[in-house]
Scaffold this active site. Structure first.
Site, PDB file in Angstrom:
ATOM      1  N   ASP A  37      26.296   6.944 161.282  1.00 29.42           N
ATOM      2  CA  ASP A  37      27.265   6.064 160.625  1.00 29.42           C
ATOM      3  C   ASP A  37      28.576   6.832 160.523  1.00 29.42           C
ATOM      4  O   ASP A  37      28.617   7.961 160.029  1.00 29.42           O
ATOM      5  CB  ASP A  37      26.775   5.704 159.223  1.00 29.42           C
ATOM      6  CG  ASP A  37      27.157   4.293 158.817  1.00 29.42           C
ATOM      7  OD1 ASP A  37      28.278   3.880 159.170  1.00 29.42           O
ATOM      8  OD2 ASP A  37      26.360   3.623 158.157  1.00 29.42           O
ATOM      9  N   ASP A  96      31.981   2.139 160.510  1.00 24.85           N
ATOM     10  CA  ASP A  96      32.170   1.373 159.282  1.00 24.85           C
ATOM     11  C   ASP A  96      33.579   0.774 159.227  1.00 24.85           C
ATOM     12  O   ASP A  96      34.567   1.472 159.484  1.00 24.85           O
ATOM     13  CB  ASP A  96      31.934   2.311 158.089  1.00 24.85           C
ATOM     14  CG  ASP A  96      31.932   1.601 156.763  1.00 24.85           C
ATOM     15  OD1 ASP A  96      30.959   0.862 156.501  1.00 24.85           O
ATOM     16  OD2 ASP A  96      32.879   1.805 155.982  1.00 24.85           O
ATOM     17  N   GLU A 151      31.534  -2.261 162.977  1.00 30.66           N
ATOM     18  CA  GLU A 151      31.418  -3.165 161.833  1.00 30.66           C
ATOM     19  C   GLU A 151      32.798  -3.750 161.570  1.00 30.66           C
ATOM     20  O   GLU A 151      33.756  -3.015 161.338  1.00 30.66           O
ATOM     21  CB  GLU A 151      30.921  -2.427 160.591  1.00 30.66           C
ATOM     22  CG  GLU A 151      30.691  -3.387 159.428  1.00 30.66           C
ATOM     23  CD  GLU A 151      30.752  -2.719 158.061  1.00 30.66           C
ATOM     24  OE1 GLU A 151      30.102  -3.233 157.133  1.00 30.66           O
ATOM     25  OE2 GLU A 151      31.468  -1.713 157.908  1.00 30.66           O
ATOM     26  N   HIS A 209      22.296  -2.242 154.406  1.00 27.66           N
ATOM     27  CA  HIS A 209      22.448  -1.590 153.098  1.00 27.66           C
ATOM     28  C   HIS A 209      23.383  -2.346 152.173  1.00 27.66           C
ATOM     29  O   HIS A 209      23.436  -2.048 150.977  1.00 27.66           O
ATOM     30  CB  HIS A 209      22.962  -0.164 153.295  1.00 27.66           C
ATOM     31  CG  HIS A 209      24.295  -0.105 153.951  1.00 27.66           C
ATOM     32  ND1 HIS A 209      24.478  -0.370 155.291  1.00 27.66           N
ATOM     33  CD2 HIS A 209      25.526   0.173 153.451  1.00 27.66           C
ATOM     34  CE1 HIS A 209      25.762  -0.258 155.584  1.00 27.66           C
ATOM     35  NE2 HIS A 209      26.421   0.065 154.497  1.00 27.66           N
ATOM     36  N   ASP A 210      24.123  -3.326 152.688  1.00 26.11           N
ATOM     37  CA  ASP A 210      25.080  -4.091 151.881  1.00 26.11           C
ATOM     38  C   ASP A 210      24.602  -5.512 151.570  1.00 26.11           C
ATOM     39  O   ASP A 210      25.315  -6.256 150.899  1.00 26.11           O
ATOM     40  CB  ASP A 210      26.432  -4.192 152.602  1.00 26.11           C
ATOM     41  CG  ASP A 210      27.212  -2.896 152.578  1.00 26.11           C
ATOM     42  OD1 ASP A 210      26.991  -2.081 151.657  1.00 26.11           O
ATOM     43  OD2 ASP A 210      28.045  -2.681 153.482  1.00 26.11           O
TER      44      ASP A 210
END
Length: 554
Positions: A99, A207, A263, A335-336
């Site tokens: 990430d 990200d 993302e 994870h969100d």
């Protein structure tokens, strides 16, 4: 004929290291814990492991605030542990994707420490610094350079009294935004990325990467009635130099077949085609959010009823729009996001297994690269949080404080947090029915979901066994990765149906998004996958939360 990229037929598994497996009893997952579970992941059949951030971090935003890009946070282990993880994963045929968070750093990163030390520091322009508004005193209400609202509540600007200027942070005040207009910033980021590639990583999930280019004039955003802060989204999403920056990154860093995932909040289908078109050399696939906003109103906390027709319209548009050029990521969870079986399915004991497997079937049979978030393959559910003291996520805590201070009913706010809060995805992995679900011998950093005795990875979990078959289907049937897509029954409120075609092979995919028995009017050929026993099947009727995949010659 040019061979298709390897990642089109791959399945990605996201690991949230803090919550995956704890090897030393400190209550926090770590790299040795992941190494100890690699055989489990290989058995599941996935191809790629995406690790949420494991870099050194003050953990203001659970690791998405990075203070050192070229090391491992001691809570997770060491660089030697990371090298061993890469080697052991590769030995099992698993790739490792890091990430990468380069829209912002931690305020403890040495770059920012230098930047805020003085206006004449060489790294001052590595971040976005601006003086107070004309005629206003720094630190006073309304003196911020723009009226933009942060994703984590409050202003996007933090005042620094030492230099009488503000710095920009789209997220937490401890996550200052890097200034990608500065070529020194870009070259430093690319050098860091190459350093990880040299260590053996197989790609990056980047990200909020479409926020790295901002409108440098920094206009005020539109404000809604009764709100002091405005919407800066149009001025920092897909900014004027975003394609230039991504192409430059690709040319400088990626000279081997690595996986690059962008993302991109707010990305449109048309923009996604540009970002992922192979000849543009930007990213391999996008991570977009249209489908996970379908049950939301003005904000994620404004929960609306889920309608299957809306989901089919969204998925169908993306399937058609990326059919010839570009590629998409397929996901329910990360994870969100809250747990999908609780969100779009039914997590009751009666229906949880069928709902979880049906949702997996429908997602994985679309065109795109599917992602499995840890615990999804077990049918893990949302958590019955009692009160605000049970939450850990900064977004949820900030929202609760702001909403209750504005007079909203705390009980109503908690209803929204329980449904949509990010902590739902972050509770520890449920390995078995021993204390703390086998995650740790210590006290877990976030409480384990109390249903771990029934929902865990012990042998015989029917959701896990089904996911193995589902993933194997993608690996053995080229039509799953490469076939055409045709939506059927677009207006049906309960049945999700579509076909995939490649050459002489056609798959018919059916999913019942309800607890009712429903007729479909559709009949397939050979049944190749189903989440109910294959005996006594009515070919045109689906049982509650049933999924079927039929294979037949075209």
């Amino acid at each position: 004929m040019t061979a298709e990229p390897w990642w089109k037929s791959a399945v990605v598994y996201q690991i949230y290291p803090r919550s995956f497996a704890d090897s030393n009893g400190d209550g926090i997952g770590d790299l040795p814990g992941i190494i100890g579970r690699l055989d489990y992941l290989a058995d599941l059949g996935v191809d790629v492991l995406w690790l949420s951030p494991v870099y050194p971090s003050p953990q203001d935003d659970n690791g998405y605030d990075i203070s050192d890009y070229q090391n491992i946070d001691p809570v997770f282990g060491t660089l030697d542990d990371f090298d061993r993880l890469v080697a052991e994963a590769h030995r099992r045929g698993l790739k490792i994707v890091m990430d990468l968070v380069v829209n912002h750093t931690s305020d403890e990163h040495p770059w920012f420490v230098e930047s805020r030390s003085g206006k004449d520091n060489p790294k001052r322009d590595w971040y976005w610094w601006r003086p107070p508004r004309d005629g206003m005193k720094g630190g006073d209400p309304g003196a911020e350079p723009t009226n933009w609202r942060s994703f984590f509540s409050g202003s996007t600007w933090e005042y620094d009294g030492k230099t009488d200027e503000y710095y920009l942070h789209l997220f937490s005040r401890r996550q200052p935004d890097l200034n990608w207009e500065n070529p020194e910033v870009r070259q430093a980021v690319y050098a860091m990325m190459r350093w990880w590639v040299d260590r053996g990583v197989d790609g990056f999930r980047m990200d909020v990467i479409n926020m790295i280019s901002k409108d440098t004039s920094l206009p005020d955003g539109i404000t809604l009635a009764g709100q002091a802060l405005g919407d800066g989204f149009p001025y920092f999403i897909n900014g004027p130099r975003i394609h230039e920056f991504l192409n430059e990154m690709n040319r400088v860093v990626f000279d081997s077949p690595l996986l690059t995932v962008g993302e991109m909040p707010g990305v449109t289908l048309e923009q996604a085609v540009e970002f992922t078109a192979p000849d543009r050399r930007e990213v391999d696939m996008v991570f977009q959010f249209e489908h996970v906003g379908l049950d939301q109103g003005a904000s994620k906390w404004d929960i609306r009823p889920f309608r299957l027709r809306d989901l089919k319209a969204s998925f169908g548009r993306w399937q058609a729009g990326l059919a010839d050029v570009g590629w998409n990521s397929l996901y329910w969870n990360n994870h969100d996001q809250p747990r999908v079986v609780s969100r779009f399915g039914d997590d009751s004991p009666e229906h949880r297994v069928h709902a979880a497997t049906m949702l997996g079937t429908v997602l994985h049979l679309h065109r795109g690269t599917p992602y499995v978030y840890q615990g999804e393959e077990l049918g893990m559910t949302n958590v019955p949080f009692d009160g605000i003291e049970d939450f850990r996520d900064i977004e949820s805590l900030n929202y609760y404080a702001e909403a209750t201070a504005a007079g909203e009913d705390p009980a109503a706010v908690l209803v929204s947090l329980r449904k949509m809060g990010r902590d739902n995805a972050r509770t520890p992995m449920q390995w078995d029915d021993s204390p703390n679900a086998g995650f740790t011998t210590g006290t877990p950093w976030l409480a384990v979901n109390p249903n771990y005795r029934e929902v865990n990875a012990a042998p015989g979990n029917p959701v896990f066994d089904y996911y193995k078959r589902l993933i194997a289907l993608r690996h053995t049937e080229p039509v799953v990765a490469h076939g055409d897509f045709t939506m059927l029954l677009p207006d049906d409120e309960k049945v999700y149906a579509f076909t995939r075609r490649l050459g002489d092979v056609e798959l018919l995919v059916l999913g019942n998004f309800s607890g009712d028995t429903v007729p479909t009017g559709l009949e397939g050929g050979d049944l190749v996958l189903a989440n109910y026993p294959a005996d006594d099947v009515d070919p045109i009727v689906l049982r509650p939360w049933e999924a079927r995949v039929y294979r037949s010659p075209k």
